[in-house]
Write a protein that holds these residues in place. Structure first.
Motif: not given
Length: 310
Positions: A72-75, A108-110, A115-117, A123-126
């Motif tokens: 997530f952080c990488k994206i 989903v929590a991240m 704030n939903k980037p 999100l589903l792809y990840l």
């Protein structure tokens, strides 16, 4: 603080190998799934709690929530210092989408915390990508229903990863985990590398017929078409006395029976609460192998991964 719950799921549901999955919730209101809590912190911290936390790897970099945080952080292009707590309520290697629960809840929590980037598709792809790192290849038949809820058909075309399809609301789903594990990779390795043309044609007929029956509300036809000719003939050898169990459950009045995902969890579908109770009792007495095993009478979970605390 953000607390997210992700429900258990049944992949394949017999007729849809790797392309169908349903999210489920116990009728008694119990949460059958994982929870992830994220709070602000000056440094990065990970914590594991829950009944099955003992099954998680000691090395945090092999832990699924660390993988989710890293990807997530990488994206988004920056490292987010947070405290993440995984409440591991789902047994690993159960066939109920355990990894999908942890992945969906964490991402989903991240996403909410930041704030939903990421939109739903990204999100589903990840989720599918991280699931693939665990099972050997990306697949969505657990993460999609876990994330969206309901009965999901994996499309993976024209920017659609999955779409919900109609389901029969009167169906009661019973799931039984015996208390032992079967790894997804092991369950996949037992399958043949090639199938006969006749088998492929038959599988296409069953799957397309089931989708048709779902949309046209032909319940009897749908149940008749829910046959697993791809995985069950091979995976049933991983479940002792599988055919005898299947025969007994159908004799009790269940309208369908099969292996949940890679197993060893098995599922049955009923339309009567009396049959559901009798089936649940039989499975508790004859299928569970230890005290950690469980049987739940469920309905389809239509909410999917959601916020249960702030």
């Amino acid at each position: 603080m953000i607390k997210i719950y992700a429900p258990a799921s049944i992949g394949n549901i017999n007729v849809g190998f790797d392309v169908l999955g349903v999210a489920i919730s116990p009728e008694n209101g119990e949460l059958l799934g994982d929870c992830v809590t994220i709070t602000s912190n000056n440094t990065l911290n990970f914590h594991n709690t829950g009944k099955f936390a003992c099954q998680l790897p000691k090395n945090i970099k092999k832990n699924i929530i660390w993988k989710c945080w890293k990807h997530f952080c990488k994206i988004i292009g920056k490292k987010i210092p947070v405290s993440i707590t995984l409440e591991k309520n789902m047994p690993i290697g159960s066939g109920l989408g355990s990894s999908a629960c942890s992945i969906s809840a964490t991402l989903v929590a991240m996403n909410q915390f930041c704030n939903k980037p990421l939109d739903e598709r990204k999100l589903l792809y990840l989720m599918g990508k991280i699931e693939g790192e665990i099972s050997g290849e990306p697949h969505y038949d657990n993460v999609a229903p876990c994330y969206y809820g309901g009965l999901q058909l994996i499309i993976n075309e024209n920017n659609y990863i999955s779409q919900g399809i109609p389901f029969f609301k009167n169906w009661i789903w019973i799931v039984a985990w015996p208390g032992i594990k079967i790894s997804t990779s092991s369950a996949r390795s037992i399958l043949p590398l090639e199938y006969k043309t006749k088998t492929c044609i038959e599988h296409s007929r069953l799957l397309s017929g089931f989708i048709h029956a779902s949309y046209t509300k032909q319940e009897n036809l749908a149940t008749q078409l829910m046959q697993d000719i791809i995985a069950e003939p091979y995976r049933m050898q991983l479940i002792p006395n599988f055919l005898e169990i299947k025969k007994s459950i159908l004799k009790l009045g269940a309208i369908n029976f099969g292996i949940s995902g890679s197993g060893p969890t098995i599922f049955a579908i009923c339309t009567s609460h009396v049959v559901a109770e009798n089936t649940s009792k039989w499975l508790k007495e004859n299928y569970l192998q230890n005290k950690t095993g469980f049987v739940h009478i469920c309905k389809l979970d239509t909410k999917g991964t959601r916020n249960i605390g702030a």
